[in-house]
Design a protein around this motif. Structure first.
Motif, PDB file in Angstrom:
ATOM      1  N   GLN A 106       0.729  -1.204  -0.238  1.00 40.61           N
ATOM      2  CA  GLN A 106       0.088   0.212  -0.171  1.00 40.61           C
ATOM      3  C   GLN A 106       0.734   1.118   0.093  1.00 40.61           C
ATOM      4  OE1 GLN A 106      -3.565  -0.427   0.521  1.00 40.61           O
ATOM      5  NE2 GLN A 106      -4.122   1.791   0.346  1.00 40.61           N
ATOM      6  N   SER A 109      -0.407   7.053  -1.274  1.00 41.78           N
ATOM      7  CA  SER A 109      -1.579   7.722  -1.982  1.00 41.78           C
ATOM      8  C   SER A 109      -2.747   7.009  -2.128  1.00 41.78           C
ATOM      9  CB  SER A 109      -1.118   7.977  -3.517  1.00 41.78           C
ATOM     10  OG  SER A 109      -0.894   6.689  -4.276  1.00 41.78           O
ATOM     11  N   ILE A 111      -2.944   3.618  -3.670  1.00 39.79           N
ATOM     12  CA  ILE A 111      -2.995   2.631  -4.306  1.00 39.79           C
ATOM     13  C   ILE A 111      -2.157   1.565  -3.712  1.00 39.79           C
ATOM     14  CG2 ILE A 111      -2.903   4.196  -6.545  1.00 39.79           C
ATOM     15  CD1 ILE A 111      -0.068   4.085  -6.957  1.00 39.79           C
ATOM     16  N   ARG A 112      -2.286   0.359  -4.352  1.00 38.35           N
ATOM     17  CA  ARG A 112      -1.385  -0.837  -4.081  1.00 38.35           C
ATOM     18  C   ARG A 112      -0.766  -1.078  -5.131  1.00 38.35           C
ATOM     19  NH1 ARG A 112      -5.207  -5.440  -2.281  1.00 38.35           N
ATOM     20  NH2 ARG A 112      -6.599  -4.303  -3.546  1.00 38.35           N
ATOM     21  N   VAL A 432      -0.836  -2.255 -10.671  1.00 42.42           N
ATOM     22  CA  VAL A 432      -1.415  -1.432  -9.725  1.00 42.42           C
ATOM     23  C   VAL A 432      -2.893  -1.462  -9.528  1.00 42.42           C
ATOM     24  CG1 VAL A 432      -1.693   1.337  -9.349  1.00 42.42           C
ATOM     25  CG2 VAL A 432       0.470   0.192 -10.573  1.00 42.42           C
ATOM     26  N   GLY A 434      -6.079   0.331  -7.445  1.00 43.52           N
ATOM     27  CA  GLY A 434      -6.679   1.389  -6.998  1.00 43.52           C
ATOM     28  C   GLY A 434      -8.160   1.321  -6.660  1.00 43.52           C
ATOM     29  N   GLU A 435      -8.892   2.322  -6.135  1.00 42.57           N
ATOM     30  CA  GLU A 435     -10.101   2.614  -5.805  1.00 42.57           C
ATOM     31  C   GLU A 435     -10.611   4.074  -6.360  1.00 42.57           C
ATOM     32  OE1 GLU A 435     -10.981   1.271  -1.907  1.00 42.57           O
ATOM     33  OE2 GLU A 435     -10.462  -0.645  -2.208  1.00 42.57           O
ATOM     34  N   GLU A 437      -8.220   6.619  -7.150  1.00 42.22           N
ATOM     35  CA  GLU A 437      -7.135   7.405  -6.801  1.00 42.22           C
ATOM     36  C   GLU A 437      -6.800   8.262  -7.831  1.00 42.22           C
ATOM     37  OE1 GLU A 437      -7.238   4.407  -3.578  1.00 42.22           O
ATOM     38  OE2 GLU A 437      -7.149   4.211  -5.764  1.00 42.22           O
ATOM     39  N   ARG A 439      -3.717  11.399  -8.891  1.00 34.31           N
ATOM     40  CA  ARG A 439      -2.334  11.952  -8.642  1.00 34.31           C
ATOM     41  C   ARG A 439      -2.731  13.412  -8.223  1.00 34.31           C
ATOM     42  NH1 ARG A 439       3.777  10.780 -10.807  1.00 34.31           N
ATOM     43  NH2 ARG A 439       4.889  12.167  -9.402  1.00 34.31           N
TER      44      ARG A 439
END
Length: 440
Positions: A106, A109, A111-112, A432, A434-435, A437, A439
């Motif tokens: 994780q 930001s 993201i994983r 990557v 994400g949900e 996210e 930048r």
């Protein structure tokens, strides 16, 4: 055959392999394993027929005056074919690494980020002599979800054709594209030149054969090459060490078999144990007919403790004394692949590491020691693909390392290094998760 025909053939192989690789990359593990098990069954069912095809190669090799050891390498005995079948079954039983995600973390930001293991795509393999390599390469290609183009030596063409036919039968019957494994059916050497210059189709080339072949491919290839040129491996006998253990390991590392690339070619001995160790290993080497090419210190110790071989021994003399020679500078670099070993007395660990890093081929090097800190330094500082503590260099092998099988050994530093098994035929790509996210 003219150049335009050869170009057409290799281009067709490349196109077909590229198309097949897309199917292989997404093939479920169960389907790939089914193909491997079917191939194992076909090898057993067709042992007699395969030996008939193999006999054509053997007869031609004998008629051409091929050396006995080379003829022996060509043989597809029931034992060799059984081992090939067993290798396919072992690969089928291994976990599938394709699609595996590692190192998922994780980030601040939200993201994983991790890495997914994926097939390389298409590899070309160029090999000599042993036709069983056709099965080793094909089975590893299937398991790793790649497609491959195989070009064996002309001396084994009939055997390789028969084996490749069974591979393609196993692929078809399992619902996979037969073009996932293709054998170059012609023996013209120009094919090699074409194959190693097709980056649009071939992602990596793996040569497996003599130094001349590998040097040529390394020089001319326009695609990445996984290779090793030499196996100048070393065993260093440290101070302190278990002398009895060191004698046993140094004997095995050299004399278990002389021709493999993981046999020890250089023996380094710490000055503090040289007077005790060298006469013991020297007697064993002398009894087995191993020539020792020594530095002045080692030569003095061995000459003072061993009966020497006569200056002009009879052709088949055995146990006639130690064959001792003063080493030249070139001997420290040499891969003998023969009953010859270089021997040097060094002051200790620092000189041993320096010698190995200067002269070795960075294949496999071992330390025999009772000092834990010396062992740790050796592991960290010796710049080789496999580094060992208190073990024979002969263990540098994909099967012995638990890889199931190997397609070769790499002394390169990028991507694959050491025995190249399934993971060596894969790459990693970042993934990557994400949900929503964005930048900042």
């Amino acid at each position: 055959m003219n150049a335009s025909n050869i170009t057409e053939i290799t281009q067709a192989l490349g196109l077909q392999a590229k198309a097949a690789s897309a199917h292989m990359a997404k093939a479920p593990a169960a389907i790939k394993n089914r193909a491997l098990l079917r191939l194992a069954a076909l090898l057993r069912e067709n042992t007699e027929a395969l030996q008939k095809d193999n006999a054509k190669d053997l007869d031609r090799a004998v008629a051409a005056g091929l050396a006995a050891p080379m003829v022996d390498r060509l043989k597809l005995t029931p034992k060799v074919l059984g081992t090939c079948a067993q290798g396919c079954e072992q690969l089928a039983a291994m976990a599938d690494v394709i699609g595996e995600i590692i190192g998922m973390k994780q980030q601040p930001s939200g993201i994983r980020v991790g890495q997914m293991r994926v097939p390389i795509g298409v590899f070309g393999m160029i090999f000599e002599s042993r036709p069983n390599v056709t099965i080793e390469a094909a089975s590893l290609s299937i398991k790793s979800g790649n497609a491959c183009i195989l070009r064996g030596g002309s001396e084994a063409i009939e055997s390789n054709k028969a084996l490749a036919k069974l591979v393609q039968q196993a692929l078809r019957e399992s619902g996979l594209p037969a073009d996932a494994v293709q054998l170059v059916q012609i023996t013209d050497r120009e094919v090699v030149g074409q194959l190693i210059a097709m980056p649009q189709y071939v992602d990596v080339i793996i040569p497996r054969g003599g130094k001349g072949l590998i040097e040529r491919i390394s020089r001319d290839a326009k695609v990445p090459v996984i290779k090793h040129l030499d196996g100048n491996c070393h065993t260093y006998v440290d101070d302190p060490c278990d002398i009895a253990m060191a004698v046993k390991v140094a004997d095995n590392a050299k004399t278990n078999k002389y021709s493999p690339c993981n046999a020890t070619e250089g023996l380094l001995v710490a000055r503090g144990v040289a007077e005790e160790f060298l006469p013991l290993i020297g007697r064993i080497y002398a009894d087995k007919g191993v020539e020792m090419r020594c530095d002045p210190k080692a030569l003095a110790i061995l000459q003072g403790n061993l009966p020497l071989a006569p200056a002009n021994p009879t052709q088949n003399a055995t146990n006639s004394g130690a064959n001792l020679v003063l080493a030249s500078e070139q001997d420290w670099y040499e891969e003998y692949l023969a009953p010859i070993i270089s021997v040097k007395v060094v002051e200790g660990l620092d000189e041993a590491i320096a010698h190995i890093n200067q002269y070795s081929s960075h294949h496999t090097d071992a330390i025999l020691t009772r000092d834990h800190m010396h062992a740790q330094r050796f592991l960290r500082e010796v710049d080789s693909a496999s580094v060992m503590v208190n073990a024979s260099t002969r263990f540098a092998d994909g099967f012995e390392f638990g890889l199931g099988a190997e397609i070769g050994i790499s002394t390169d530093k990028f991507h694959a290094r050491g025995p190249v098994g399934i993971e060596g035929l894969t790459s990693l790509k970042y993934v990557v998760l994400g949900e929503g996210e964005v930048r900042a």
